[in-house]
Design a protein around this motif. Sequence first.
Motif, PDB file in Angstrom:
ATOM      1  N   THR A   1       0.641  -1.024   0.330  1.00 13.52           N
ATOM      2  CA  THR A   1       0.234  -0.033   0.066  1.00 13.52           C
ATOM      3  C   THR A   1       1.116   1.223  -0.375  1.00 13.52           C
TER       4      THR A   1
ATOM      5  N   SER B   1       2.615   4.744  -1.350  1.00 11.85           N
ATOM      6  CA  SER B   1       1.551   5.519  -2.111  1.00 11.85           C
ATOM      7  C   SER B   1       2.366   6.414  -3.003  1.00 11.85           C
TER       8      SER B   1
ATOM      9  N   ILE C   1       1.431   1.862  -6.618  1.00  4.63           N
ATOM     10  CA  ILE C   1      -0.134   1.647  -7.274  1.00  4.63           C
ATOM     11  C   ILE C   1      -0.251   1.160  -8.786  1.00  4.63           C
TER      12      ILE C   1
ATOM     13  N   ILE D   1      -6.910   7.031  -5.319  1.00  6.87           N
ATOM     14  CA  ILE D   1      -6.014   6.986  -4.741  1.00  6.87           C
ATOM     15  C   ILE D   1      -4.911   7.508  -4.015  1.00  6.87           C
TER      16      ILE D   1
ATOM     17  N   ARG E   1      -5.550  10.345   0.043  1.00  8.51           N
ATOM     18  CA  ARG E   1      -4.436  10.237   1.265  1.00  8.51           C
ATOM     19  C   ARG E   1      -3.958  11.374   0.921  1.00  8.51           C
TER      20      ARG E   1
ATOM     21  N   TYR F   1      -7.297  -4.387  -2.905  1.00  7.53           N
ATOM     22  CA  TYR F   1      -6.788  -3.087  -2.899  1.00  7.53           C
ATOM     23  C   TYR F   1      -6.977  -2.143  -2.951  1.00  7.53           C
TER      24      TYR F   1
ATOM     25  N   SER G   1      -9.607  -0.643  -0.447  1.00  4.56           N
ATOM     26  CA  SER G   1      -9.509   0.062   0.769  1.00  4.56           C
ATOM     27  C   SER G   1      -8.268   1.549   0.729  1.00  4.56           C
ATOM     28  N   GLN G   2      -7.857   1.292  -0.148  1.00  2.75           N
ATOM     29  CA  GLN G   2      -7.267   3.091   0.028  1.00  2.75           C
ATOM     30  C   GLN G   2      -8.193   3.860  -0.635  1.00  2.75           C
TER      31      GLN G   2
ATOM     32  N   PRO H   1     -11.503   0.743   6.576  1.00  2.92           N
ATOM     33  CA  PRO H   1     -11.025  -0.336   5.781  1.00  2.92           C
ATOM     34  C   PRO H   1     -11.775  -0.911   6.658  1.00  2.92           C
TER      35      PRO H   1
END
Lengths: 158, 87
Positions: A3, A5, A10, A63, A67, B12, B15-16, B21
């Motif tokens: 996971t 960043s 990704i 994604i 963040r 994957y 959850s991001q 999550p």
Amino acid sequence: MNTSSNPRDILDSMLVLLGFVCEVKAFPTNRGLTLQVYTADKDRLLARSGAVVDDLQLLVNRILQARDKEAPRVQVDVEHWREMQDDSLVQKVRRLAESVRMTGLPIQLEPMNGYERRIVHNAFKEDPDVVSWSPPDDARLKRITLRKRSDGGKASET
Amino acid sequence: MVQAEIQEFLSYVISQLIDHPEEMVLESSKGEGRRTIYKLRLRQSDVGKVIGKQGCTIAALRSLLSVAAERSGEKAVLEIIEDGSPR
């Protein structure tokens, strides 16, 4: 599952899980970071006129923005395919703009998504004669109008 | 094998995108023919994050799901379950 960043990681993770054997390389460009995908399975990735690449790009950006809301947008390309598509779009609208320049009559372009509209608006940002305008609504596909620039005319980058 | 990879792909990405999550539940079941249904349960406040503006995010997920499933001649459907009903 990783996971990270890092945009490259990704995209790489997504492609592996989707069954692609590929290599992803990141290149900084004048429009931000571009992730180039190199794969023997290029046809499957470029299926549906590039819609698969658009979907991958949208999810990678979602994604990153989940963040960090200010995360710079990244572009996903497959062996420079998008780069060539973008160049041909700019050439096409520049040809149409010549008619606006000559006749002074506005032209409405075909419906485009946000990514394509950004390319067109950027192409006319510095144009002394022609301005691009799209309606300020929330529609996903919009038709840009090219018209002769009047004093104070501004492009609407939506 | 493909089913497990697709489930991992969904897990994957989703959850991001969401804030909780740890509350995500993703299950798959075989439907008619070669169809697999992926059922997703989330905290209500996370549903909009998966659907996205004008449904763009879920549309992209569903499209990529199809690409992955087509590899083995299968079909895949993603449903978000809200109050027991699929969306």
